[in-house]
Design a protein around this motif. Structure first.
Motif, mmCIF file in Angstrom:
data_model
loop_
_atom_site.group_PDB
_atom_site.id
_atom_site.type_symbol
_atom_site.label_atom_id
_atom_site.label_comp_id
_atom_site.label_asym_id
_atom_site.label_seq_id
_atom_site.Cartn_x
_atom_site.Cartn_y
_atom_site.Cartn_z
ATOM 1 N N CYS A 137 0.834 -1.203 0.000
ATOM 2 C CA CYS A 137 0.000 0.000 0.000
ATOM 3 C C CYS A 137 0.874 1.261 0.000
ATOM 4 O O CYS A 137 1.921 1.299 0.631
ATOM 5 C CB CYS A 137 -0.902 -0.015 1.235
ATOM 6 S SG CYS A 137 -2.006 1.399 1.337
ATOM 7 N N VAL A 138 0.432 2.288 -0.734
ATOM 8 C CA VAL A 138 1.233 3.516 -0.809
ATOM 9 C C VAL A 138 0.648 4.647 0.035
ATOM 10 O O VAL A 138 1.174 5.753 0.057
ATOM 11 C CB VAL A 138 1.387 3.998 -2.277
ATOM 12 C CG1 VAL A 138 2.281 3.041 -3.043
ATOM 13 C CG2 VAL A 138 0.035 4.127 -2.967
ATOM 14 N N CYS A 198 -4.883 0.399 2.796
ATOM 15 C CA CYS A 198 -5.929 1.424 2.734
ATOM 16 C C CYS A 198 -7.114 0.915 1.925
ATOM 17 O O CYS A 198 -8.221 1.410 2.054
ATOM 18 C CB CYS A 198 -5.381 2.708 2.120
ATOM 19 S SG CYS A 198 -5.250 2.659 0.318
ATOM 20 N N LEU A 199 -6.884 -0.083 1.100
ATOM 21 C CA LEU A 199 -7.892 -0.712 0.236
ATOM 22 C C LEU A 199 -8.366 0.192 -0.901
ATOM 23 O O LEU A 199 -9.241 -0.177 -1.666
ATOM 24 C CB LEU A 199 -9.120 -1.198 1.037
ATOM 25 C CG LEU A 199 -8.867 -2.190 2.164
ATOM 26 C CD1 LEU A 199 -10.186 -2.601 2.812
ATOM 27 C CD2 LEU A 199 -8.141 -3.426 1.660
ATOM 28 N N GLU A 200 -7.801 1.382 -1.010
ATOM 29 C CA GLU A 200 -8.285 2.315 -2.025
ATOM 30 C C GLU A 200 -7.226 2.713 -3.049
ATOM 31 O O GLU A 200 -7.562 3.085 -4.170
ATOM 32 C CB GLU A 200 -8.827 3.583 -1.344
ATOM 33 C CG GLU A 200 -10.212 3.370 -0.755
ATOM 34 C CD GLU A 200 -10.555 4.374 0.330
ATOM 35 O OE1 GLU A 200 -9.687 5.211 0.676
ATOM 36 O OE2 GLU A 200 -11.684 4.308 0.839
ATOM 37 N N CYS A 201 -5.960 2.655 -2.669
ATOM 38 C CA CYS A 201 -4.924 3.104 -3.602
ATOM 39 C C CYS A 201 -4.819 2.110 -4.767
ATOM 40 O O CYS A 201 -5.407 1.036 -4.742
ATOM 41 C CB CYS A 201 -3.579 3.239 -2.883
ATOM 42 S SG CYS A 201 -2.829 1.670 -2.431
ATOM 43 N N CYS A 245 -3.538 -1.349 -3.689
ATOM 44 C CA CYS A 245 -4.549 -2.151 -2.976
ATOM 45 C C CYS A 245 -5.625 -2.678 -3.921
ATOM 46 O O CYS A 245 -6.009 -3.844 -3.836
ATOM 47 C CB CYS A 245 -5.200 -1.328 -1.859
ATOM 48 S SG CYS A 245 -4.159 -1.171 -0.392
HETATM 49 ZN ZN LIG Z 1 -3.542 1.106 -0.317
#
Ligand SMILES: [Zn+2]
Length: 340
Positions: A57-58, A66-69, A72
């Protein structure tokens, strides 16, 4: 829907495991290899993916995915060059199966630098199905991997995993998810009624993955309830009837192994329900099954049920562990022992 994982890593149940891993992710003390052990559909693969997301994850989120980048989301879609799921036990009868071929290539590939992420993550699933001699390949792969490689292994049980493999990994045992947590997750995430969530929690026997699938697809529950009621009815058959029932399931083995193993775990769950019923527990029993339980339970003792669970489990182990099992004989023996 979850956004940005917290210390549960978005996993339902087994918080001791997720909290330990989150804290390792936070302080950067992750080990290079983990083995997650527990029954199927309990969250092992999901956790493996969360680990892969977290290390790549960044977004700054204390080391947790974060599950959004883009990292992810690409990993969630299994569309990431550095994250790979390999099932080395697939088609274990042949040495040319893709899983084994890929495992052999890993000896070379672990040395390659990550291509688009920070770490290469290899998720090696269902190791119980792997043939014994191939564990040597796995051992070589696990030996001193570079720092930018993470291995996450999964297996249903310890029995078939050599100690040499276990000793190279940090081990985590998954426990069945408590009914309360399943009900909460299903009502919140899947938006089903509490009553339905409660039924699924009972039927799932702690398998959160099964409960979620069943919440999304009614036919899964319908089929499962039919199988349970067929099994319950069979218990009243004479020996010949029982053997015929067993033979029907045994005949499916070479076509659909996992379906047959699923039938055996359905039987174990039914025995457990009978045990609860015999002990006077009515809260963990489905109202629609009470009548048939009342009819059957008269001819069983707790001791008899414990023996039946053991025999059913032995049958499962036998079909799982032997290279060329004889399912017909295994089911015939099981039915004879249930009958007596
Ligand atoms: Zn992420």
């Amino acid at each position: 829907m979850i956004s940005k994982t917290d210390e549960t890593l978005g996993i339902i149940g087994n918080t001791a495991i997720t909290h330990a891993l989150s804290s390792s992710l936070r302080d950067g003390s992750l080990s290079h290899a983990y083995i997650l052990i527990g029954p199927s559909k309990i969250g092992k693969a999901t956790l493996a993916i969360r680990l892969a997301q977290s290390v790549n994850c960044v977004v700054e989120n204390q080391g947790l995915a974060c599950l959004e980048c883009s990292q992810c989301t690409r990993i969630a879609a299994m569309n990431h060059a550095d994250v790979e799921i390999i099932t080395p036990g697939e088609e274990a009868e042949t040495d040319t199966s893709t899983g084994i071929k890929r495992l052999k290539e890993l000896e070379r590939d672990v040395a390659l630098k990550p291509y688009e992420g920070k770490k290469k993550v290899f998720i090696l699933r269902d190791l119980d199905d792997m043939r014994n001699e191939n564990f040597n390949v796995l051992l070589k792969v696990l030996e001193e991997p570079p720092a930018d490689v993470l291995f996450v292994l999964t297996a249903n049980q310890y029995e078939y995993i050599p100690g040499t493999v276990l000793s190279r990994c940090q081990k985590f045992d998954f426990l069945p998810v408590p009914s309360f947590d399943i009900v909460q997750a299903l009502t919140k995430q899947e938006k089903i009624t509490e009553e339905k969530a409660f039924s699924l929690a009972i039927l799932s026997n702690g398998s959160i993955g099964w409960a979620i699938e069943a919440a999304r697809d009614d036919s899964i529950v319908e089929q499962y309830l039919r199988d349970r009621s067929d099994f319950a009815a069979m218990l009243a058959y004479d020996l010949q009837g029982k053997i015929a029932y067993g033979e029907k399931i045994a005949n499916l083995f070479w076509r659909d192994r996992s379906l047959v193993l699923g039938q055996l775990s359905m039987m174990i769950n039914w025995w457990r329900t009978m045990m609860l019923f015999l002990q006077g527990n009515r809260t963990d029993v489905l109202p629609e099954e009470e009548e048939s339980l009342r009819q059957i339970c008269g001819s069983y003792t707790v001791f008899g049920i414990v023996a039946a669970i053991k025999k059913t489990r032995d049958t499962m182990d036998y079909l799982n562990s032997i290279n060329n099992p004889n399912p017909r004989i295994a089911f015939e023996a099981l039915m004879i022992s249930i009958h007596s």
